[in-house]
Scaffold this active site. Structure first.
Site, PDB file in Angstrom:
ATOM      1  N   ASN A 218      35.926  15.769  62.885  1.00 17.59           N
ATOM      2  CA  ASN A 218      34.929  16.848  62.908  1.00 17.59           C
ATOM      3  C   ASN A 218      34.427  17.061  64.326  1.00 17.59           C
ATOM      4  O   ASN A 218      34.859  16.386  65.253  1.00 17.59           O
ATOM      5  CB  ASN A 218      33.777  16.517  61.942  1.00 17.59           C
ATOM      6  CG  ASN A 218      33.157  15.181  62.278  1.00 17.59           C
ATOM      7  OD1 ASN A 218      32.656  14.973  63.374  1.00 17.59           O
ATOM      8  ND2 ASN A 218      33.215  14.244  61.327  1.00 17.59           N
ATOM      9  N   ASP A 287      33.657  12.228  54.912  1.00 19.66           N
ATOM     10  CA  ASP A 287      33.379  11.852  53.526  1.00 19.66           C
ATOM     11  C   ASP A 287      34.646  11.466  52.788  1.00 19.66           C
ATOM     12  O   ASP A 287      34.615  10.701  51.832  1.00 19.66           O
ATOM     13  CB  ASP A 287      32.708  13.023  52.800  1.00 19.66           C
ATOM     14  CG  ASP A 287      31.303  13.262  53.327  1.00 19.66           C
ATOM     15  OD1 ASP A 287      30.600  12.269  53.579  1.00 19.66           O
ATOM     16  OD2 ASP A 287      30.924  14.436  53.493  1.00 19.66           O
ATOM     17  N   PHE A 333      20.649  11.492  58.772  1.00 20.80           N
ATOM     18  CA  PHE A 333      20.723  12.849  59.312  1.00 20.80           C
ATOM     19  C   PHE A 333      21.369  13.734  58.263  1.00 20.80           C
ATOM     20  O   PHE A 333      22.198  13.280  57.481  1.00 20.80           O
ATOM     21  CB  PHE A 333      21.565  12.885  60.598  1.00 20.80           C
ATOM     22  CG  PHE A 333      20.767  12.549  61.825  1.00 20.80           C
ATOM     23  CD1 PHE A 333      20.397  11.238  62.088  1.00 20.80           C
ATOM     24  CD2 PHE A 333      20.391  13.544  62.721  1.00 20.80           C
ATOM     25  CE1 PHE A 333      19.657  10.923  63.227  1.00 20.80           C
ATOM     26  CE2 PHE A 333      19.653  13.240  63.857  1.00 20.80           C
ATOM     27  CZ  PHE A 333      19.285  11.935  64.119  1.00 20.80           C
ATOM     28  N   LYS A 347      18.713  14.147  49.700  1.00 17.18           N
ATOM     29  CA  LYS A 347      19.393  12.989  50.320  1.00 17.18           C
ATOM     30  C   LYS A 347      18.451  11.790  50.416  1.00 17.18           C
ATOM     31  O   LYS A 347      18.879  10.640  50.323  1.00 17.18           O
ATOM     32  CB  LYS A 347      19.916  13.362  51.710  1.00 17.18           C
ATOM     33  CG  LYS A 347      21.364  13.771  51.631  1.00 17.18           C
ATOM     34  CD  LYS A 347      21.908  14.396  52.859  1.00 17.18           C
ATOM     35  CE  LYS A 347      22.920  15.443  52.424  1.00 17.18           C
ATOM     36  NZ  LYS A 347      23.548  16.165  53.481  1.00 17.18           N
ATOM     37  N   LYS A 351      20.078   8.674  48.706  1.00 24.58           N
ATOM     38  CA  LYS A 351      20.516   7.591  49.592  1.00 24.58           C
ATOM     39  C   LYS A 351      19.409   6.566  49.871  1.00 24.58           C
ATOM     40  O   LYS A 351      19.621   5.643  50.653  1.00 24.58           O
ATOM     41  CB  LYS A 351      21.050   8.169  50.905  1.00 24.58           C
ATOM     42  CG  LYS A 351      22.235   9.115  50.714  1.00 24.58           C
ATOM     43  CD  LYS A 351      23.037   9.292  51.979  1.00 24.58           C
ATOM     44  CE  LYS A 351      24.184  10.241  51.733  1.00 24.58           C
ATOM     45  NZ  LYS A 351      25.271  10.097  52.707  1.00 24.58           N
TER      46      LYS A 351
HETATM   47  N1  CTP Z   1      26.886   9.024  56.076  1.00 29.45           N
HETATM   48  C1  CTP Z   1      27.381   7.743  56.089  1.00 29.45           C
HETATM   49  N2  CTP Z   1      28.599   7.461  55.545  1.00 29.45           N
HETATM   50  C2  CTP Z   1      29.346   8.425  54.974  1.00 29.45           C
HETATM   51  C3  CTP Z   1      28.858   9.740  54.963  1.00 29.45           C
HETATM   52  C4  CTP Z   1      27.621  10.013  55.517  1.00 29.45           C
HETATM   53  O1  CTP Z   1      26.704   6.853  56.620  1.00 29.45           O
HETATM   54  N3  CTP Z   1      30.514   8.121  54.462  1.00 29.45           N
HETATM   55  C5  CTP Z   1      25.561   9.315  56.629  1.00 29.45           C
HETATM   56  C6  CTP Z   1      25.548  10.127  57.900  1.00 29.45           C
HETATM   57  O2  CTP Z   1      25.563   9.311  59.045  1.00 29.45           O
HETATM   58  C7  CTP Z   1      24.249  10.910  57.778  1.00 29.45           C
HETATM   59  C8  CTP Z   1      24.135  11.147  56.281  1.00 29.45           C
HETATM   60  O3  CTP Z   1      24.881  10.107  55.672  1.00 29.45           O
HETATM   61  O4  CTP Z   1      23.137  10.162  58.154  1.00 29.45           O
HETATM   62  C9  CTP Z   1      24.700  12.461  55.879  1.00 29.45           C
HETATM   63  O5  CTP Z   1      24.614  12.542  54.518  1.00 29.45           O
HETATM   64  P1  CTP Z   1      25.732  13.175  53.594  1.00 29.45           P
HETATM   65  O6  CTP Z   1      25.058  13.566  52.359  1.00 29.45           O
HETATM   66  O7  CTP Z   1      26.889  12.300  53.418  1.00 29.45           O
HETATM   67  O8  CTP Z   1      26.079  14.378  54.439  1.00 29.45           O
HETATM   68  P2  CTP Z   1      27.208  15.317  54.112  1.00 29.45           P
HETATM   69  O9  CTP Z   1      28.510  14.661  54.420  1.00 29.45           O
HETATM   70  O10 CTP Z   1      26.905  16.554  54.853  1.00 29.45           O
HETATM   71  O11 CTP Z   1      27.045  15.429  52.534  1.00 29.45           O
HETATM   72  P3  CTP Z   1      27.318  16.645  51.590  1.00 29.45           P
HETATM   73  O12 CTP Z   1      28.689  17.063  51.984  1.00 29.45           O
HETATM   74  O13 CTP Z   1      27.209  16.034  50.264  1.00 29.45           O
HETATM   75  O14 CTP Z   1      26.244  17.600  51.931  1.00 29.45           O
END
Ligand code: CTP
Length: 409
Positions: A218, A287, A333, A347, A351
Site C-alpha cells: 500500500n 489485511d 489509527f 474500531k 479492537k
Molecule cells: N492493524 C493491525 N494489524 C492488521 C490490520 C490493522 O495492527 N492486520 C492496525 C493498524 O495499524 C491500525 C488499525 O489496525 O492501527 C487499522 O484498523 P483496521 O480496522 O484494520 O483498518 P482497516 O484495514 O482500514 O480496516 P477496514 O478495512 O475493516 O476498515
C-alpha cells in the site's frame, strides 16, 4: 541558574576537537557544562582547553592527585541532566554496552541516572563492524540516544558513514532531549512527561509476497508513525519501532526493528511487547496476504484472467489489545474514505482501543505520503478532538498529549 547541566564526555578520536565547539554552543544555550575525557582523548585535545572554557577541573582519571573530588564518578554522574558523548569511539560504545567501567567516563556511565546521548565518529569499517552495530543496538535497547554518524569524507581519506554529525545538529538534538527545543517550546515543563513510558510503535506498510518478484502493498510512507516515535522519544519515552516498508528514514534515537510482511511484523511485536507500556499501531498492515506465495515466478501461461487467493493476516492491534497487561495503553489509527468518525468509533470497540486517530484520506493535506495530516482523535470514554491541518510532527505531539491525559485518568 543554568537551564541544564550537561556532562560532556570526550573520547579519543580525531573529531575530539569538535567537542570544543559543542561545549561553546551548549554554553551559549545557557547550559552548565562539565567535561570528562578519556586518556586517549587527551592525545587529541588538551584538558586545558576545556578547563579554560568551563573554569572547572576536567576529569580524566578518578585517581589523579589533582582531582579535587575523591569520588568524582559518583558526584559528576549525579549532578547532570544529560551525559553527552562527543565524539564516541567504538571502544567507549563497546564499554557502555557491556558494563565495563575501567576509567572515569565508563564508570560515570554506569553511575548516572541522567539521560545519555552518544554521537559516534569513526572509520566506516569500524562503524559497520557487526560488533559495533551489536553494541549500538544494545545501547539503544538500554535507552541510550544516538546522534547517528553521517556519510562524508573521513579523516582517513575514505568516504563513507562514520563522520560525526554537524555540531549544530548534535547540540540541537541534545537540547531537544533535555527539553530546550522540545516541541512545546522553551520554558514549558511537560517536555519529559513521557519519561516513564516505553512505546512500541508499528510504522509503514507491509509487503505480502505473491511470488519471489511480486507483492501486494500500500501507499504508506511511515511519516506519521515515525513522527509519533520521534515526538515520544523527545518527550523522554523509550521508543521501539517495528517498521515495515517506509519511504523516509527513521528518526535517530529510537530503536528500529525491520519487518516486511504482516506476519513478520506480528512476530516482531510479540517479541517486544513485554517491555511496552504504550502500543501504537500506526502501520498500514495488509489485511490479507496471498494464501500460498509461489516459490518460483508465476508465468502467464496464456491466461487472460487470473485469480489470487488471499488469506486474512493476523490483526496485530487486536492481538496486542486482547493480551495487554494492566496499565498498558493501546492506540490505533483508522484511515477511512467515508463515515470516518463512525468507522473509527466502531474500531475502538472491535479492537479494544483506548484511543483511535481517524483521518479521512480523501482530504487534501491528509493521508499517505504527505507531511501534513487532518484527523480526529477519539477516546474510549467518548472524547472527540478535532485536529485541523497541521504537520505530522505537530500532530504527533497532540496525540501524545491525549495519551498523557489518559494516563493521568
Ligand atoms: N492493524 C493491525 N494489524 C492488521 C490490520 C490493522 O495492527 N492486520 C492496525 C493498524 O495499524 C491500525 C488499525 O489496525 O492501527 C487499522 O484498523 P483496521 O480496522 O484494520 O483498518 P482497516 O484495514 O482500514 O480496516 P477496514 O478495512 O475493516 O476498515
Amino acid at each position: 541558574m543554568a537551564k541544564y547541566r550537561i556532562g560532556l564526555g570526550v573520547t579519543g578520536g580525531i573529531a575530539a576537537y569538535k567537542a570544543v565547539e559543542v561545549l561553546r554552543l551548549l554554553q551559549k544555550a545557557d547550559c552548565d557544562v562539565s567535561v570528562a575525557m578519556t586518556r586517549h582523548a587527551t592525545e587529541f585535545v588538551q584538558p586545558l582547553t576545556f578547563r579554560a572554557l568551563t573554569d572547572k577541573h576536567v576529569i580524566v582519571d578518578d585517581y589523579d592527585p589533582e582531582n579535587p573530588d575523591p569520588i568524582a564518578h559518583i558526584n559528576f554522574s549525579q549532578e547532570i541532566d544529560l551525559l553527552l558523548i562527543v565524539p564516541a569511539t567504538a571502544n567507549i560504545i563497546g564499554k557502555f554496552a557491556n558494563g565495563v567501567a575501567d576509567d572515569f567516563l565508563s564508570s560515570t556511565y554506569l553511575a548516572t541516572t541522567a539521560m545519555v546521548m552518544v554521537a559516534p565518529a569513526m572509520n566506516t569499517t569500524m562503524w559497520e563492524q557487526p560488533a559495533t552495530q551489536r553494541n549500538v543496538t544494545q545501547l539503544k535497547a538500554d535507552g541510550v540516544y544516538f546522534v547517528e554518524p553521517v556519510a562524508g569524507e573521513l579523516a582517513c581519506k575514505t568516504v563513507g558513514t562514520g563522520k560525526l554529525e554537524d555540531v549544530e545538529n548534535i547540540v540541537r538534538q541534545a537540547l531537544a532531549l533535555v527539553g530546550e527545543l522540545g516541541s512545546r517550546g522553551v520554558g514549558e515543563t511537560n517536555t519529559h512527561d513521557l519519561r516513564s513510558e516505553h512505546f512500541l510503535i508499528t510504522v509503514g506498510g507491509t509487503r505480502e509476497a505473491i511470488d519471489p518478484v511480486r507483492f501486494i502493498s500500500n501507499h504508506s510512507s511511515g511519516k506519521m508513525g515515525f513522527a509519533v516515535a520521534e515526538a515520544a522519544a523527545t518527550r523522554g519515552a523509550k521508543v521501539t519501532v517495528v517498521a515495515g516498508v517506509t519511504t523516509v528514514e527513521p528518526p535517530a534515537n529510537v530503536n528500529v526493528i525491520r519487518a516486511v510482511s504482516a506476519e513478520d511484523m506480528h512476530t516482531a511485536v510479540k517479541g517486544e511487547i513485554a517491555n511496552a507500556t504504550v502500543f501504537v499501531g500506526a502501520a498500514a498492515v495488509a489485511d490479507y496476504a496471498p494464501a500460498n506465495a509461489a516459490d518460483a515466478k508465476i508465468k502467464k501461461d496464456g491466461r487472460d484472467v487470473m485469480t489470487l487467493e488471499l488469506k486474512k493476516t493476523p490483526d496485530i492491534l487486536s492481538e496486542v489489545s486482547k493480551n495487554r497487561r494492566d496499565g498498558m495503553l493501546v492506540v490505533g489509527f483508522a484511515a477511512e474514505t467515508n463515515d470516518v468518525v463512525g468507522y473509527a468509533r466502531s474500531k475502538i470497540e472491535k479492537k479494544g482501543l483506548d484511543l483511535v486517530v481517524a483521518n479521512d484520506i480523501t482530504k487534501a493535506g491528509a493521508g499517505f505520503n504527505t507531511d501534513t495530516n487532518i484527523a480526529t482523535i477519539l477516546t474510549r470514554s467518548g472524547g472527540e478532538i478535532e485536529l485541523p491541518l497541521m504537520s505530522k510532527r505537530e500532530m504527533a505531539d497532540r496525540i501524545l498529549d491525549e495519551i498523557v491525559r489518559l494516563r493521568k485518568g
